[in-house]
Scaffold this motif. Structure first.
Motif, PDB file in Angstrom:
ATOM      1  N   ALA A  66      30.324 -11.622  21.742  1.00  0.00           N
ATOM      2  CA  ALA A  66      29.816 -12.821  21.288  1.00  0.00           C
ATOM      3  C   ALA A  66      30.568 -13.179  19.770  1.00  0.00           C
ATOM      4  CB  ALA A  66      28.256 -12.758  21.005  1.00  0.00           C
ATOM      5  N   ALA A  67      30.873 -12.000  19.130  1.00  0.00           N
ATOM      6  CA  ALA A  67      31.600 -12.201  17.706  1.00  0.00           C
ATOM      7  C   ALA A  67      33.207 -12.555  18.252  1.00  0.00           C
ATOM      8  CB  ALA A  67      31.582 -11.076  16.931  1.00  0.00           C
ATOM      9  N   GLU A  68      33.681 -11.770  18.955  1.00  0.00           N
ATOM     10  CA  GLU A  68      35.109 -11.964  19.287  1.00  0.00           C
ATOM     11  C   GLU A  68      35.060 -13.386  20.095  1.00  0.00           C
ATOM     12  OE1 GLU A  68      34.181  -7.443  20.149  1.00  0.00           O
ATOM     13  OE2 GLU A  68      33.311  -9.457  20.237  1.00  0.00           O
ATOM     14  N   GLN A  69      34.084 -13.988  20.762  1.00  0.00           N
ATOM     15  CA  GLN A  69      34.285 -15.115  21.362  1.00  0.00           C
ATOM     16  C   GLN A  69      34.314 -16.096  20.413  1.00  0.00           C
ATOM     17  OE1 GLN A  69      30.557 -16.457  23.725  1.00  0.00           O
ATOM     18  NE2 GLN A  69      31.622 -18.254  24.541  1.00  0.00           N
ATOM     19  N   ALA A  70      33.559 -16.090  19.483  1.00  0.00           N
ATOM     20  CA  ALA A  70      33.186 -17.010  18.255  1.00  0.00           C
ATOM     21  C   ALA A  70      34.620 -17.105  17.540  1.00  0.00           C
ATOM     22  CB  ALA A  70      32.212 -16.746  17.631  1.00  0.00           C
ATOM     23  N   VAL A  71      35.127 -15.955  17.154  1.00  0.00           N
ATOM     24  CA  VAL A  71      36.380 -16.091  16.247  1.00  0.00           C
ATOM     25  C   VAL A  71      37.404 -16.467  17.156  1.00  0.00           C
ATOM     26  CG1 VAL A  71      38.203 -14.585  15.003  1.00  0.00           C
ATOM     27  CG2 VAL A  71      35.769 -14.179  14.846  1.00  0.00           C
ATOM     28  N   GLY A  72      37.578 -16.204  18.430  1.00  0.00           N
ATOM     29  CA  GLY A  72      38.524 -16.693  19.232  1.00  0.00           C
ATOM     30  C   GLY A  72      38.428 -18.272  19.584  1.00  0.00           C
ATOM     31  N   LYS A  73      37.281 -18.740  19.399  1.00  0.00           N
ATOM     32  CA  LYS A  73      37.088 -20.350  19.458  1.00  0.00           C
ATOM     33  C   LYS A  73      37.563 -20.982  18.522  1.00  0.00           C
ATOM     34  CE  LYS A  73      33.925 -23.650  21.692  1.00  0.00           C
ATOM     35  NZ  LYS A  73      34.410 -23.322  22.914  1.00  0.00           N
ATOM     36  N   ALA A  74      37.552 -20.295  16.942  1.00  0.00           N
ATOM     37  CA  ALA A  74      38.178 -20.726  15.900  1.00  0.00           C
ATOM     38  C   ALA A  74      39.768 -21.121  16.108  1.00  0.00           C
ATOM     39  CB  ALA A  74      37.745 -19.941  14.757  1.00  0.00           C
ATOM     40  N   ILE A  75      39.995 -19.768  16.629  1.00  0.00           N
ATOM     41  CA  ILE A  75      41.759 -19.650  16.636  1.00  0.00           C
ATOM     42  C   ILE A  75      42.146 -20.815  17.794  1.00  0.00           C
ATOM     43  CG2 ILE A  75      43.433 -18.277  17.403  1.00  0.00           C
ATOM     44  CD1 ILE A  75      42.268 -17.485  14.783  1.00  0.00           C
ATOM     45  N   GLU A  76      41.354 -20.776  18.853  1.00  0.00           N
ATOM     46  CA  GLU A  76      41.922 -21.617  20.091  1.00  0.00           C
ATOM     47  C   GLU A  76      41.862 -23.205  19.597  1.00  0.00           C
ATOM     48  OE1 GLU A  76      39.683 -23.264  24.101  1.00  0.00           O
ATOM     49  OE2 GLU A  76      39.043 -21.375  23.121  1.00  0.00           O
ATOM     50  N   HIS A  77      40.865 -23.566  18.740  1.00  0.00           N
ATOM     51  CA  HIS A  77      40.602 -24.812  18.486  1.00  0.00           C
ATOM     52  C   HIS A  77      41.228 -25.345  17.144  1.00  0.00           C
ATOM     53  CE1 HIS A  77      37.510 -26.549  21.220  1.00  0.00           C
ATOM     54  NE2 HIS A  77      37.233 -25.398  21.470  1.00  0.00           N
ATOM     55  N   PHE A  78      41.355 -24.475  16.072  1.00  0.00           N
ATOM     56  CA  PHE A  78      42.020 -24.795  15.029  1.00  0.00           C
ATOM     57  C   PHE A  78      43.199 -23.694  14.164  1.00  0.00           C
ATOM     58  CE2 PHE A  78      37.494 -26.056  14.741  1.00  0.00           C
ATOM     59  CZ  PHE A  78      37.607 -27.330  14.976  1.00  0.00           C
ATOM     60  N   GLY A  79      43.346 -22.865  15.024  1.00  0.00           N
ATOM     61  CA  GLY A  79      44.395 -21.988  14.814  1.00  0.00           C
ATOM     62  C   GLY A  79      44.320 -20.886  13.630  1.00  0.00           C
ATOM     63  N   ARG A  80      43.079 -21.079  13.131  1.00  0.00           N
ATOM     64  CA  ARG A  80      42.944 -19.867  12.059  1.00  0.00           C
ATOM     65  C   ARG A  80      41.476 -19.816  11.864  1.00  0.00           C
ATOM     66  NH1 ARG A  80      45.903 -20.710   7.702  1.00  0.00           N
ATOM     67  NH2 ARG A  80      44.759 -19.698   6.143  1.00  0.00           N
ATOM     68  N   LEU A  81      40.982 -18.897  10.865  1.00  0.00           N
ATOM     69  CA  LEU A  81      39.600 -18.799  10.492  1.00  0.00           C
ATOM     70  C   LEU A  81      39.766 -18.368   9.035  1.00  0.00           C
ATOM     71  CD1 LEU A  81      36.567 -18.794  10.800  1.00  0.00           C
ATOM     72  CD2 LEU A  81      36.933 -16.427  11.520  1.00  0.00           C
ATOM     73  N   ASP A  82      39.214 -19.038   7.998  1.00  0.00           N
ATOM     74  CA  ASP A  82      39.211 -18.933   6.789  1.00  0.00           C
ATOM     75  C   ASP A  82      37.758 -18.541   6.008  1.00  0.00           C
ATOM     76  OD1 ASP A  82      42.016 -20.238   5.822  1.00  0.00           O
ATOM     77  OD2 ASP A  82      41.123 -21.698   7.358  1.00  0.00           O
ATOM     78  N   ILE A  83      36.721 -18.964   6.817  1.00  0.00           N
ATOM     79  CA  ILE A  83      35.486 -18.661   6.234  1.00  0.00           C
ATOM     80  C   ILE A  83      34.459 -18.382   7.189  1.00  0.00           C
ATOM     81  CG2 ILE A  83      33.562 -19.678   4.707  1.00  0.00           C
ATOM     82  CD1 ILE A  83      35.717 -21.713   3.552  1.00  0.00           C
ATOM     83  N   LEU A  84      33.807 -17.386   6.968  1.00  0.00           N
ATOM     84  CA  LEU A  84      32.664 -16.998   7.978  1.00  0.00           C
ATOM     85  C   LEU A  84      31.372 -17.065   7.047  1.00  0.00           C
ATOM     86  CD1 LEU A  84      31.314 -15.472  10.308  1.00  0.00           C
ATOM     87  CD2 LEU A  84      31.842 -13.329   9.404  1.00  0.00           C
ATOM     88  N   VAL A  85      30.123 -17.598   7.596  1.00  0.00           N
ATOM     89  CA  VAL A  85      28.946 -17.660   7.020  1.00  0.00           C
ATOM     90  C   VAL A  85      28.198 -16.994   8.042  1.00  0.00           C
ATOM     91  CG1 VAL A  85      27.208 -18.838   6.090  1.00  0.00           C
ATOM     92  CG2 VAL A  85      29.746 -19.704   5.758  1.00  0.00           C
TER      93      VAL A  85
END
Length: 250
Positions: A66-85
């Motif tokens: 699930a975590a891999e999917q969520a982070v992967g979705k951020a990369i897929e849609h927006f190209g990066r991840l800056d903040i996790l809550v």
């Protein structure tokens, strides 16, 4: 326009437990301030948040992958991840002698293990960026306890220590990890425990020095602060937003 209106412009945020309560308030607030958001929740109600720049993800955060999917979705849609809550959480009101192992482990899986897994996967993509933030939603129950909340209190104590240890590991990579020590907030977290969860939380809030429970938007403001450059010198901190509960005499 205030200086906060586009505070998170260009930032990508992942919020767990975003279908309601604090998580929903955080997702909407950060999106309103310019962020692109992945809003993750087990409940399909999270899909109501869908709009340009805000992508819902229906997923059980306790499951492998699930975590891999969520982070992967951020990369897929927006190209990066800056903040996790790491906001998702559950509570169990049951005496220890009446608690099953399944009861105990479910609380730990949601409140601690899922936060660990999401933080681990987020850190992997954040480290090369050299400027990111992780905010965990803890509780005054990390430091105080009363009968029937052993599983919850243990999980939030563990989340605080996870916050502090991870903060030391990743600050050299420009990632700040902090937590909010939340008090009673009028949400649905108690709905599986009592008939009217929000009312029960509102009533319990009367026992705090401020004599009320918080609204989710109030905690979201603290999360936004910790995630922003305004909190640039906070590392491994637990900011208590509990109406004074943590400073009361036992």
């Amino acid at each position: 326009m205030t200086s906060l209106d586009k505070e998170f412009a260009g930032k990508v945020v992942l919020v767990t437990g975003a279908g309601s309560g604090i998580g929903r308030a955080v997702a909407l607030l950060m999106h309103a301030r310019g962020a692109s958001v992945i809003a993750e929740d087990k409940s399909p109600t999270v899909e109501e948040l869908a709009c340009p720049g805000l992508v819902p993800l229906v997923a059980d955060i306790t499951l492998d992958g699930a975590a891999e999917q969520a982070v992967g979705k951020a990369i897929e849609h927006f190209g990066r991840l800056d903040i996790l809550v790491n906001n998702a959480g559950i509570i169990l009101n049951k005496l220890l002698v009446d608690m099953t192992r399944e009861d105990w482990e479910q609380v730990q899986q949601v409140n601690v293990t899922a936060a660990f897994l999401h933080a681990r996967e987020a850190a992997k993509v954040m480290i090369p960026q050299r400027s990111s933030a992780i905010v965990n939603i803890a509780s005054y129950a990390a430091y105080q306890a009363f009968p029937t909340i052993a599983a919850y209190a243990a999980s939030k104590g563990a989340l605080v220590q996870l916050t502090r240890a991870l903060a030391l590991e990743v600050i050299e990579h420009g990632i700040r990890v902090n937590a909010v020590g939340s008090g009673d907030v009028v949400t649905n977290i108690l709905n599986d425990v009592v008939e009217d969860g929000p009312s029960a939380l509102a009533d319990h809030g009367q026992t705090t020095p401020i004599k009320r429970a918080a609204q989710a938007d109030e905690i979201a403001e603290v999360v936004a602060f910790l995630a922003s450059e305004r909190a640039s010198y906070l590392v491994g901190s637990v900011v208590m937003a509990d109406g004074g509960m943590s400073v009361m005499a036992g």
